[in-house]
Scaffold this motif. Structure first.
Motif, PDB file in Angstrom:
ATOM      1  N   VAL A 192      16.290  62.815  83.761  1.00 16.56           N
ATOM      2  CA  VAL A 192      17.494  62.910  83.280  1.00 16.56           C
ATOM      3  C   VAL A 192      17.413  64.551  82.670  1.00 16.56           C
ATOM      4  O   VAL A 192      18.489  64.949  82.201  1.00 16.56           O
ATOM      5  CB  VAL A 192      18.304  62.243  82.333  1.00 16.56           C
ATOM      6  N   CYS A 227      24.361  61.334  81.429  1.00 19.86           N
ATOM      7  CA  CYS A 227      23.405  62.226  80.716  1.00 19.86           C
ATOM      8  C   CYS A 227      23.968  63.626  80.838  1.00 19.86           C
ATOM      9  O   CYS A 227      23.765  64.384  79.727  1.00 19.86           O
ATOM     10  CB  CYS A 227      21.814  61.981  81.190  1.00 19.86           C
ATOM     11  N   ARG A 228      24.430  64.337  82.124  1.00 21.25           N
ATOM     12  CA  ARG A 228      24.912  65.525  81.974  1.00 21.25           C
ATOM     13  C   ARG A 228      26.165  65.782  80.982  1.00 21.25           C
ATOM     14  O   ARG A 228      26.243  66.784  80.806  1.00 21.25           O
ATOM     15  CB  ARG A 228      25.246  65.715  83.588  1.00 21.25           C
ATOM     16  N   PRO A 234      20.427  65.596  77.229  1.00 14.83           N
ATOM     17  CA  PRO A 234      20.816  64.435  77.952  1.00 14.83           C
ATOM     18  C   PRO A 234      20.601  63.225  77.508  1.00 14.83           C
ATOM     19  O   PRO A 234      19.344  62.740  77.253  1.00 14.83           O
ATOM     20  CB  PRO A 234      20.106  64.812  79.177  1.00 14.83           C
ATOM     21  N   TYR A 235      21.588  62.370  77.482  1.00 17.18           N
ATOM     22  CA  TYR A 235      21.396  61.038  76.971  1.00 17.18           C
ATOM     23  C   TYR A 235      22.601  60.439  77.398  1.00 17.18           C
ATOM     24  O   TYR A 235      23.791  60.935  77.337  1.00 17.18           O
ATOM     25  CB  TYR A 235      21.199  60.997  75.488  1.00 17.18           C
TER      26      TYR A 235
ATOM     27  N   ALA B  67      27.377  71.195  77.703  1.00 14.89           N
ATOM     28  CA  ALA B  67      27.567  70.624  79.270  1.00 14.89           C
ATOM     29  C   ALA B  67      28.187  71.731  80.123  1.00 14.89           C
ATOM     30  O   ALA B  67      29.099  72.508  79.852  1.00 14.89           O
ATOM     31  CB  ALA B  67      28.147  69.396  79.179  1.00 14.89           C
TER      32      ALA B  67
END
Lengths: 293, 196
Positions: A192, A227-228, A234-235, B67
């Motif tokens: 991930v 995760c992204r 990431p999680y 992100a």
């Protein structure tokens, strides 16, 4: 007190996820098992079973296809040695919950973020051993020090590139034998992380998911997307939010204790006071009363 | 008569100022310079003017901004479900007791979790009819006073039927700041942006 949190979202819907939290206060005789105070691990089992039951309840009212995630392995852990009979009862109930999830065709997965059991390395060690296997070969660990996480996520040249998953393997362990047939446990590794910073995790699935490539692909995609969402670390976003929903803060714990104490006093119960030393420690330090920022 | 618009609840308070909190998704998000009221009893309420709106971050939000993209579902989750309130710092500018408006500091501050309402145009006109509260505004230090007054003027102009109100208010400011030329110029400079 057992507090569990659940959260569910409809991807690409533009809608905020929904959350539910449930609290169960355990008291009186329920705190005793065989005349002794229930252990921490038995309480954890109760919580884990309640979490999985909640997933089954939600699955029965949410539209499909549905992916259900738990944090950690699918199987129930803990208290096996302490009270085998009670553990067996938990497993029996868990199998009943799994049957409900399978009936709903739920894509169930356990997300093991930092797996310490080196299942792949053990498999490699067994394949390296001379045939036929002898008892000392089974006990030997020629690859000691090498981990599954290193195998799949070696920095610089990971076996799994970012977003890739491994083949699916059957899980062989003493306790996984409780889960047979369609409930038998399988796993795959999934990176991930990123190419420069791999982060392989182990994803456990029951056989009804492991044998359905469409379900596996859907789960794979959803986990990578989840995760992204969390950016540089990431999680699965939803697992983090489920933790947040279930968490009982120190302030909430104090409030619960205060309510319990109040209720006990109302019924002429006796409350043990804090020691004077502890009471003095809890005095607030000198601070300004902020009325404006 | 307009309906009262609840915008949040009181977090903490003193006599001269208070802080209110509301959820981000509330439809009627208040704006900088808006006049608020907090009813404490049937015949007693406190008035204030927003001089700062503050949105705190937390660990999750800090991580989400790393992100590549943030899905709409996640944005809404953080705005609607997570307990991160918008905080409004409010300067107390008066109170009302037994039907009479006072442009003075209130005898008692509001209490935690008291409901905070945005003033309706009718309430704004009634409160700003007299200009005594301008003195309380100008006494406040460490707030962007010129910007607060300019934002307040824009909102009062939209509500006020009296075309002379603006002129009266500017005269009041000039009178009160006649001995503080730098401050007066800062306020008039901000007002020149608001008044066309």
């Amino acid at each position: 007190m057992i507090n569990i949190g659940a959260i569910w979202m409809h991807p690409q819907s533009g809608q905020a996820p929904s959350t539910e939290a449930e609290s169960q206060l355990i008291y009186g005789d329920d705190l005793l098992e065989e005349h002794t105070l229930i252990s921490e691990s038995a309480l954890s089992l109760k919580r884990d079973l309640r979490e999985r039951t909640k997933l089954a309840e939600l699955a029965e009212r949410l539209q499909k296809p549905l992916i259900a995630l738990t944090d950690g392995p699918i199987e129930l852990w803990g208290a096996k040695g302490e009270d085998a009979r009670a553990y067996a009862e938990f497993v029996r109930e868990h199998l009943h919950v799994l049957a409900r999830l399978q009936e709903q065709e739920v894509i169930l997965a356990g997300y093991v973020e930092k797996p310490f059991a080196n299942l792949m390395i053990r498999l490699l060690e067994l394949t390296m051993a001379p045939q036929p296997l002898r008892r000392e070969d089974l006990l030997a660990s020629p690859l000691r020090g090498v981990s599954d996480r290193w195998l799949f996520g070696e920095p610089g040249q990971p076996l799994l590139r970012a977003g890739e998953r491994s083949a699916v393997f059957g899980l062989q362990s003493a306790s996984s034998k409780n889960y047979r047939g369609v409930f038998s446990l399988h796993f795959f590794y999934l990176n991930v992380g990123f190419d420069q910073h791999p982060w392989p995790v182990r994803v456990e699935v029951p056989r009804w998911v492991a044998e359905d490539s469409r379900k596996l692909d859907l789960l794979h995609r959803a986990l990578v997307e989840q995760c992204r969402m969390m950016g540089s670390r990431p999680y699965p976003y939803l697992l983090h939010r489920a933790h947040e929903t279930a968490r009982v803060s120190a302030e909430e714990k104090r409030q619960i204790e205060a309510w319990l104490a109040l209720e006990l006093r109302r019924h002429d119960g006796e409350i043990d006071d804090l020691s004077h030393k502890q009471s003095a420690k809890q005095l607030a330090g000198r601070s300004r009363n902020r009325s404006e920022r | 008569m307009s309906q009262p618009i609840p915008i949040g609840r009181l977090l903490r308070a003193g006599t001269t100022a208070f802080v209110a909190g509301c959820r981000v998704n509330q439809g009627a998000l208040p704006s900088f310079g808006a006049l608020l009221r907090i009813p404490l009893e049937e015949s007693y309420q406190v008035y204030g003017l927003i001089y700062d709106i503050h949105i705190d971050d937390d660990g999750l939000v800090r991580q989400l901004v790393t992100a590549e993209s943030v899905a709409e579902e996640i944005v809404r989750d953080n705005r609607e479900r997570r307990i991160v309130p918008v905080e409004m710092s409010v300067l107390t500018v008066g109170y009302e007791q037994n039907g009479r408006l006072y442009h003075l500091l209130p005898p008692r501050p509001p209490l935690s979790l008291d409901m905070v309402y945005l003033c309706t145009p009718e309430e704004i006109v009634r409160f700003t009819e007299r200009l005594g509260y301008v003195r309380l505004l100008l006494q406040a230090s460490q707030i962007p006073i010129g910007e607060v007054i300019a934002a307040h003027f824009l909102q009062v102009q939209a509500a006020h039927p009296d075309p002379q109100w603006q002129e009266r208010a500017i005269h009041e400011i000039i009178t009160l700041l006649r001995d503080d030329y730098p401050r007066l110029m800062a306020v008039l400079s901000a007002l020149s942006e608001a008044i066309r």
